[in-house]
Scaffold this active site. Structure first.
Site: not given
Ligand SMILES: Cc1cc2nc3c(=O)[nH]c(=O)nc-3n(C[C@H](O)[C@H](O)[C@H](O)COP(=O)(O)OP(=O)(O)OC[C@H]3O[C@@H](n4cnc5c(N)ncnc54)[C@H](O)[C@@H]3O)c2cc1C
Length: 429
Positions: A8, A10-11, A171, A301, A315
């Protein structure tokens, strides 16, 4: 050679990768491999502004290979289908990949709480594509409403319901309101302003539950002032083609229903062995390790950590956990003491559309225009890469000086509304 695999971009995953590259990227004894199904990192807080055409979609994403720069890690754009912790392998579409350490950061998915029709008939806001599709859908509704002779149908098409009164729902609906009222409706001569209805539906007795109680009344007053109908204690019990049902009794006809009501852990996380919490996140120890598998770290998450089981899914949590997971892998390799994760709130910033926001950071509690400026400054600063910061700053500047773009890029054949039988059409307006 020890292989560290991060799932992943993401953040959380990106932060873990960058930290690992910093600490051991150049060491000959280790290999860092980041796998993600998209070749970019997305800054989710600005996703609602894609829907309102305030920002160009490409400006809130950054290619992983651009972020990598000279850092020493490999990147594979592929989908992870299965994690076999017993065999220490992840299965991606192109085959199995063995690991010595694994960081799982695949985020979450939408939870529909078994609400009939919700998955089929509502739109989601999780991915960049979701943002673009939703923006087009709003414009599709306007195009159809502009020409229909059926006043009831026009009212339905111009009713937009957002399910979920958390910060994402708020938002989103305030951005939609700005887009519709400030830029779109004046261009469609067949639509009257009073025909537009925006609904924010929340099952709990309050919206914006995570927001400081001192700031909540301001947020509610702003929603009210903007003509957004807020319905609390109103669980959506069914979604159907063309509307939804509240509390098993009241039917609301709506052209667009957006589901922003809940999240659940990714299916890959749900399938991991060991305990999980009520939303299927993996319950990890204070060092973010999976039970009986100290070589597997789950973050962001996807994780519910022992010292902070109720940490919000935001994030900053994912970023801090990414750093800690990376450092703990280094400690395990070098024989150091592991670091534990404890949640420290970094505050809450919620945009309420153009010129308004609520901000609680440290002892600071502000709302209104200066809070909105603060919201913008923080999000601009947090964006990855100077180029993206400039692009978003320019989008914001142009967005206040010129009308927003209301172009639908797709052809009518990809518009779902075009497929449904319509009443007689009148001439183009
Ligand atoms: C619309 C929206 C607005 C938001 N606004 C805010 C905000 O203002 N402030 C804040 O702090 N948080 C905000 N969030 C929440 C924040 O985005 C999440 O808490 C954060 O992204 C979690 O980080 P993560 O690394 O756990 O997952 P993510 O950032 O979701 O990253 C997951 C990664 O895994 C990849 N992935 C998923 N499934 C697979 C797979 N099967 N194979 C390979 N890769 C895969 C995805 O493509 C992605 O790159 C918001 C979320 C959304 C949806």
């Amino acid at each position: 050679m020890k292989r560290i695999v991060i799932l992943g971009a993401g953040f959380g995953g990106l932060e873990a990768t960058v930290e690992l590259a910093k600490q051991i990227g150049d060491s000959p004894g280790s290999e860092i491999l980041l796998i993600s199904d998209q070749n970019f990192f997305m800054f989710t807080p600005l996703l609602p502004q894609i829907v309102s055409s305030y920002i160009d979609p490409r400006h809130i994403v950054q290619a992983v290979r651009d972020i990598r720069g000279k850092r020493n890690f490999r990147f594979l754009r592929d989908t992870v289908e299965n994690i076999d912790v017993a065999a220490r392998q992840v299965h991606v579409t192109s085959g199995p990949i063995a690991y010595d350490y694994l960081v799982v950061a695949v985020g979450s998915r939408t939870e529909y709480f078994n609400t009939p029709g919700a998955r089929e008939f509502s739109l989601d806001l999780k991915t960049l594509e979701d943002g673009v599709v939703l923006r087009d859908r709003i414009l599709d509704c306007c195009e159809h409403a502009d020409h229909t002779t059926d006043a009831e149908e026009r009212k339905r098409l111009m009713t937009f319901a957002v399910v979920g009164g958390g910060y994402t729902g708020v938002e989103l609906i305030t951005e939609m309101r700005d887009f519709l009222f400030r830029y779109v409706v004046g261009k469609y001569r067949g639509i009257q302003r009073e025909e537009i209805r925006l609904l924010l539906l929340e099952a709990a007795p309050n919206v914006l539950n995570g927001v400081d109680p001192l700031l909540r009344p301001h947020a509610l007053a702003r929603l009210h002032h903007e003509g957004i109908e807020v319905r609390v204690s109103s669980p959506v019990t069914r979604v159907f083609e063309g509307g939804l049902e509240l509390n098993h009794e009241e039917k609301i006809h709506a052209g667009t229903v957006i589901w922003a009501a809940g999240v659940r852990a990714h299916p890959l996380v749900e399938a991991l062995p060991g305990p999980h919490d009520r939303i299927a996140r993996a319950s990890v120890n204070e060092y973010l390790q999976l039970e009986d598998h100290p070589e597997v770290f789950v973050i962001g998450d996807s994780a519910s950590s022992r010292l902070a089981p109720d940490a919000p899914r935001v994030a900053p949590v994912a970023i801090t956990q990414g750093t800690i997971a990376a450092r703990n892998i280094v400690h395990m390799e070098r024989g150091g003491l592991l670091e534990s994760y404890a949640y420290v709130s970094k505050g809450m910033l919620v945009s309420l559309g153009m010129n308004d926001a609520v901000v609680s950071v440290g002892g600071l509690r502000i709302h209104g225009f200066f809070a909105w400026l603060f919201w913008n400054a923080v999000h601009l600063f947090k964006l990855v890469g100077f180029k993206k910061q400039v692009q978003v700053a320019l989008d914001w500047t142009f967005g206040t000086m010129f009308p927003r773009d209301a172009v639908i890029v797709r052809k009518p054949r990809s518009c779902k509304l075009c497929e449904t039988p319509k009443p007689e059409l009148i001439e183009a307006k």
